[in-house]
Design a protein around this motif. Structure first.
Motif, PDB file in Angstrom:
ATOM      1  N   PRO A 106      16.404  46.347 -13.230  1.00  0.00           N
ATOM      2  CA  PRO A 106      17.715  45.684 -13.205  1.00  0.00           C
ATOM      3  C   PRO A 106      17.875  44.687 -12.076  1.00  0.00           C
ATOM      4  O   PRO A 106      18.733  43.806 -12.138  1.00  0.00           O
ATOM      5  CB  PRO A 106      18.694  46.861 -13.069  1.00  0.00           C
ATOM      6  CG  PRO A 106      17.884  47.984 -12.516  1.00  0.00           C
ATOM      7  CD  PRO A 106      16.507  47.798 -13.073  1.00  0.00           C
ATOM      8  N   HIS A 107      17.040  44.804 -11.034  1.00  0.00           N
ATOM      9  CA  HIS A 107      17.099  43.859  -9.921  1.00  0.00           C
ATOM     10  C   HIS A 107      16.447  42.525 -10.289  1.00  0.00           C
ATOM     11  O   HIS A 107      16.598  41.544  -9.570  1.00  0.00           O
ATOM     12  CB  HIS A 107      16.401  44.453  -8.690  1.00  0.00           C
ATOM     13  CG  HIS A 107      14.974  44.826  -8.913  1.00  0.00           C
ATOM     14  ND1 HIS A 107      14.592  45.823  -9.777  1.00  0.00           N
ATOM     15  CD2 HIS A 107      13.822  44.334  -8.390  1.00  0.00           C
ATOM     16  CE1 HIS A 107      13.278  45.941  -9.775  1.00  0.00           C
ATOM     17  NE2 HIS A 107      12.790  45.040  -8.948  1.00  0.00           N
ATOM     18  N   LYS A 108      15.738  42.486 -11.430  1.00  0.00           N
ATOM     19  CA  LYS A 108      15.054  41.257 -11.834  1.00  0.00           C
ATOM     20  C   LYS A 108      15.707  40.573 -13.032  1.00  0.00           C
ATOM     21  O   LYS A 108      15.721  39.349 -13.121  1.00  0.00           O
ATOM     22  CB  LYS A 108      13.586  41.565 -12.177  1.00  0.00           C
ATOM     23  CG  LYS A 108      12.739  41.979 -10.986  1.00  0.00           C
ATOM     24  CD  LYS A 108      11.280  42.111 -11.376  1.00  0.00           C
ATOM     25  CE  LYS A 108      10.417  42.442 -10.177  1.00  0.00           C
ATOM     26  NZ  LYS A 108       8.979  42.513 -10.524  1.00  0.00           N
ATOM     27  N   THR A 109      16.194  41.363 -13.973  1.00  0.00           N
ATOM     28  CA  THR A 109      16.750  40.799 -15.202  1.00  0.00           C
ATOM     29  C   THR A 109      18.064  41.479 -15.523  1.00  0.00           C
ATOM     30  O   THR A 109      18.105  42.682 -15.734  1.00  0.00           O
ATOM     31  CB  THR A 109      15.770  40.997 -16.383  1.00  0.00           C
ATOM     32  OG1 THR A 109      14.480  40.521 -16.014  1.00  0.00           O
ATOM     33  CG2 THR A 109      16.244  40.237 -17.610  1.00  0.00           C
ATOM     34  N   ASN A 110      19.143  40.699 -15.559  1.00  0.00           N
ATOM     35  CA  ASN A 110      20.458  41.266 -15.827  1.00  0.00           C
ATOM     36  C   ASN A 110      21.289  40.291 -16.649  1.00  0.00           C
ATOM     37  O   ASN A 110      21.116  39.079 -16.551  1.00  0.00           O
ATOM     38  CB  ASN A 110      21.180  41.596 -14.517  1.00  0.00           C
ATOM     39  CG  ASN A 110      21.421  40.364 -13.675  1.00  0.00           C
ATOM     40  OD1 ASN A 110      22.388  39.638 -13.856  1.00  0.00           O
ATOM     41  ND2 ASN A 110      20.510  40.103 -12.733  1.00  0.00           N
ATOM     42  N   TYR A 111      22.159  40.831 -17.492  1.00  0.00           N
ATOM     43  CA  TYR A 111      23.031  40.000 -18.311  1.00  0.00           C
ATOM     44  C   TYR A 111      24.095  40.885 -18.938  1.00  0.00           C
ATOM     45  O   TYR A 111      23.969  42.114 -18.971  1.00  0.00           O
ATOM     46  CB  TYR A 111      22.249  39.284 -19.418  1.00  0.00           C
ATOM     47  CG  TYR A 111      21.326  40.175 -20.204  1.00  0.00           C
ATOM     48  CD1 TYR A 111      21.798  41.008 -21.219  1.00  0.00           C
ATOM     49  CD2 TYR A 111      19.966  40.188 -19.925  1.00  0.00           C
ATOM     50  CE1 TYR A 111      20.953  41.827 -21.929  1.00  0.00           C
ATOM     51  CE2 TYR A 111      19.106  41.018 -20.628  1.00  0.00           C
ATOM     52  CZ  TYR A 111      19.595  41.832 -21.633  1.00  0.00           C
ATOM     53  OH  TYR A 111      18.750  42.655 -22.339  1.00  0.00           O
ATOM     54  N   GLU A 112      25.134  40.242 -19.446  1.00  0.00           N
ATOM     55  CA  GLU A 112      26.160  40.933 -20.216  1.00  0.00           C
ATOM     56  C   GLU A 112      25.882  40.693 -21.686  1.00  0.00           C
ATOM     57  O   GLU A 112      25.682  39.555 -22.117  1.00  0.00           O
ATOM     58  CB  GLU A 112      27.550  40.402 -19.851  1.00  0.00           C
ATOM     59  CG  GLU A 112      28.682  41.098 -20.584  1.00  0.00           C
ATOM     60  CD  GLU A 112      30.053  40.579 -20.200  1.00  0.00           C
ATOM     61  OE1 GLU A 112      31.040  40.986 -20.846  1.00  0.00           O
ATOM     62  OE2 GLU A 112      30.133  39.737 -19.272  1.00  0.00           O
TER      63      GLU A 112
END
Length: 230
Positions: A106-112
């Motif tokens: 989650p520290h590298k790829t995140n989105y809603e």
């Protein structure tokens, strides 16, 4: 406590999905990742969730992207600075994977993640101000692109998702803007859809289709993939 991105904790259980080597670089283990994804999938979606053998090649590509393994992605023709366009038949697992895989790193790829039909309902109720929400420096995954109806607010029709995708392209190409993305400052967009390239062009026009090529890595389920919801 020192961060341990290779250790996942679910309740009282720990899952090691890799090892830290070479100047604090995580070396991930795909077999261990699959074990963790099955467990996390059960927690998120219920006991019937599982990683299917026939999907493992596709899931390996997605995992490599989500952990931002630039070398492996490059060998598979995946650009880690672009978003994902995940296509496949109804029920093949697109949405579940886009909800599940960010837990790997989650520290590298995140989105809603937002269903496109919800965006259309908001537009029909509130009008063009809804479009401004997605013209932000924030990463989104638009789920089920192509299933939404045509937008209509006070008899004014609008190809809402087409307009949003054009705005997202402008954000993607303007790397000078501050962003929440970790990929060289670019604002990323991801999409799940049942439509193929020809159908997307018919629905949203040639301008949008040409920009999709620049914005996304195309990842496709096999057309014969089973409906896992049955």
């Amino acid at each position: 406590m020192k961060p341990q991105p290779h250790i996942k904790i679910e309740g009282t259980s720990k899952f090691q999905i890799g090892e830290i080597k070479d100047n604090n670089t995580v070396h991930y283990d795909f077999e261990k990742i699959k074990t963790y994804l099955n467990i996390k999938g059960h927690l998120l979606f219920g006991k019937n969730f599982k990683i299917y053998k026939e999907d493992e090649e596709l899931i390996f590509k997605l995992c490599s992207y989500f952990i931002q393994d630039h070398f492996t992605c490059a060998k598979m023709g995946i650009d880690t600075n672009k978003g994902l366009l995940l296509t496949g038949p109804v029920g093949c697992g697109k949405t579940s994977l886009m909800k599940l895989l960010p837990y790997l790193a989650p520290h590298k790829t995140n989105y809603e993640i937002i269903p496109t039909r919800n965006i259309l309902f908001s537009f029909n109720a509130s009008g063009f101000e809804v479009l401004e929400k997605y013209n932000e420096t924030k990463n989104y995954c638009f789920d089920d692109l192509g299933l939404e109806p045509t937008g209509c607010h006070y008899i004014k029709e609008c190809n809402v998702m087409g307009e949003i995708l054009l705005s997202r392209y402008d954000l993607f190409t303007n790397i000078s803007q501050p962003a929440l993305s970790l990929s060289k400052g670019r604002i990323l967009t991801h999409i799940t859809t049942n439509l193929n390239a020809v159908e997307l062009e018919k629905r949203y026009g040639s301008r949008v289709r040409s920009r999709l090529r620049s914005m996304f890595n195309l990842i496709c389920f096999n057309s014969s993939s089973k409906d896992k919801r049955i």
